[in-house]
Design a protein around this motif. Structure first.
Motif, PDB file in Angstrom:
ATOM      1  N   GLY A 133       0.782  -1.226   0.000  1.00 39.13           N
ATOM      2  CA  GLY A 133       0.000   0.000   0.000  1.00 39.13           C
ATOM      3  C   GLY A 133       0.814   1.277   0.000  1.00 39.13           C
ATOM      4  N   LYS A 134       2.137   1.173  -0.197  1.00 34.14           N
ATOM      5  CA  LYS A 134       2.993   2.368  -0.194  1.00 34.14           C
ATOM      6  C   LYS A 134       3.024   2.977  -1.597  1.00 34.14           C
ATOM      7  N   VAL A 135       2.926   4.294  -1.672  1.00 30.13           N
ATOM      8  CA  VAL A 135       2.842   5.001  -2.946  1.00 30.13           C
ATOM      9  C   VAL A 135       4.220   5.529  -3.347  1.00 30.13           C
ATOM     10  N   PRO A 136       4.759   5.074  -4.481  1.00 27.16           N
ATOM     11  CA  PRO A 136       6.048   5.582  -4.962  1.00 27.16           C
ATOM     12  C   PRO A 136       5.975   7.086  -5.238  1.00 27.16           C
ATOM     13  N   ASP A 192       5.646  10.559 -14.500  1.00 24.67           N
ATOM     14  CA  ASP A 192       4.501  10.500 -13.581  1.00 24.67           C
ATOM     15  C   ASP A 192       4.906  10.526 -12.107  1.00 24.67           C
ATOM     16  N   GLY A 193       6.215  10.581 -11.830  1.00 26.98           N
ATOM     17  CA  GLY A 193       6.668  10.763 -10.458  1.00 26.98           C
ATOM     18  C   GLY A 193       6.917   9.496  -9.675  1.00 26.98           C
ATOM     19  N   ARG A 194       6.693   8.335 -10.265  1.00 25.12           N
ATOM     20  CA  ARG A 194       6.984   7.098  -9.527  1.00 25.12           C
ATOM     21  C   ARG A 194       8.480   6.937  -9.307  1.00 25.12           C
ATOM     22  N   PHE A 241      12.083   6.546  -5.078  1.00 21.34           N
ATOM     23  CA  PHE A 241      12.877   5.579  -5.832  1.00 21.34           C
ATOM     24  C   PHE A 241      13.787   6.296  -6.824  1.00 21.34           C
ATOM     25  N   SER A 242      14.973   5.714  -7.028  1.00 19.73           N
ATOM     26  CA  SER A 242      15.880   6.202  -8.071  1.00 19.73           C
ATOM     27  C   SER A 242      16.312   5.022  -8.922  1.00 19.73           C
TER      28      SER A 242
END
Length: 358
Positions: free
Chosen positions: A244-247, A268-270, A253-254
């Motif tokens: 349930g964690k939103v990237p 999109d920011g993930r 994340f890199s």
């Protein structure tokens, strides 16, 4: 009379038209369906076509034994190429260099050069290992450094200790080692970032997913994930999303690589940080081999080993631009523009001094 006419016509042809095209074989270490290495070969082929060279690509499917078998067949076969381009993935380069002795084939290393210990061993045994034409690697250590620095810079002010997980590639790949070294250099500048564990995901999405599942049981409060390629980043991301964690919000994340999937994730920011551009090294190597075939010095700076700042930070605007350029062979590049042919003696390859902008 016919013979004389033929001789007359041949003599009147320009040298470039009558000369045989330089032939190159590239031992691609990746899988034949692996996005990064397929794009890498595509860029090389665009350079070869543009420069009037012939290129044959063989994929070793990430198997050292297959890479060595392929090298042996190329170097001992009846139709040897002028050049063999290889990657020191899984430390295969010294044996391939040994196999090339006496074949007349010139060797050029890309992406992963010899390690220091390998270089010392090769140089100490000139009767066993012939000299290679040169090497061209990327700024992997700097990329690892910049990636963590950019990741940590997105943390809110004074958040307290922040847990970091690192997904490296493989231990027997210099590029992977250098990226981790750069990450550790940046880590010293951010005392609030707490490195929990470094794991070797083998560049694999599935393996990183499985590793992340276990790591999240140990470190459920992880906020930062540094990955040496895009596939491992997406595998780890899948494990976090399953909880349930939103990237981009709960976890940053890199990744390294400029695949379409990675570029879209940056838009999109993930992916909060993305480094890319090193898929071009093979194309720049083709420029250098083209020049060597015409008697121009590849080591114009007096060096055999070269590093190019190919890896660069990709923001969302650049990601959109690169997505469009990926549709064009070779990113629409005129490779002749980067060649030393027809240039003054003090010409230096532009791709060695600054990132090529697309």
């Amino acid at each position: 009379m016919l013979k004389a006419l033929c001789q007359s016509l041949c003599l009147s042809l320009p040298l470039a038209a009558s000369a045989q095209a330089a032939s190159v074989v590239f031992l691609n270490p990746g899988y034949s369906n692996e996005t990064f290495w397929v794009d890498y070969s595509r860029f090389m082929q665009a350079a070869a076509s543009d420069l009037g060279m012939t290129l044959r690509v063989q994929y070793s499917e990430r198997r050292a034994d297959l890479a060595l078998t392929q090298a042996r067949e190329v170097l001992q076969g009846p139709q040897r190429p002028d050049y063999l381009v290889l990657v020191n993935e899984l430390y295969v380069a010294p044996e391939i260099i040994r196999l090339s002795r006496g074949t007349g084939v010139k060797l050029f290393l890309v992406n992963n050069g010899l390690t220091d210990s390998q270089a010392h061993s090769v140089q100490a045994q000139p009767d066993k290992y012939p000299e290679v034409l040169g090497s061209l690697v990327s700024n992997d250590e700097e990329a690892g450094y910049q990636m963590l620095k950019a990741l940590a810079a997105q943390l809110p002010a004074a958040p307290g200790a922040v847990d970091l997980l690192v997904f490296a590639g493989v231990k027997t790949t210099p590029a992977s080692q250098l990226r981790v070294q750069g990450m550790r250099r940046a880590l010293a500048e951010f005392p609030q970032v707490r490195l929990r564990q470094v794991v070797y995901g083998g560049w694999s999405r599935q393996r990183a997913f499985e590793q992340a599942q276990m790591l999240l049981e140990r470190y459920p409060d992880t906020r930062l994930v540094w990955s040496a390629n895009d596939q491992m980043a997406f595998g780890a991301m899948q494990a976090f999303q399953a909880l349930g964690k939103v990237p981009g919000r709960d976890v940053l994340f890199s990744a390294v690589n400029s695949s379409p999937e990675a570029l879209r994730a940056r838009i999109d920011g993930r992916l909060s940080v993305l480094m890319g551009g090193h898929f071009t090294l093979g194309g720049w190597a083709m420029v250098m081999l083209h020049d060597d075939a015409r008697g121009l010095a590849v080591g114009r700076d007096g060096q055999r080993e070269h590093s190019a700042p190919a890896l660069q930070l990709i923001d969302s605007a650049k990601a959109r631009r690169w997505l469009e350029l990926l549709e064009q062979d070779g990113h629409g590049i005129d490779f002749h523009r980067f060649s030393a042919e027809g240039r003054p003696a003090d010409f230096r390859y532009p791709f060695l001094t600054s990132p090529v902008e697309y």
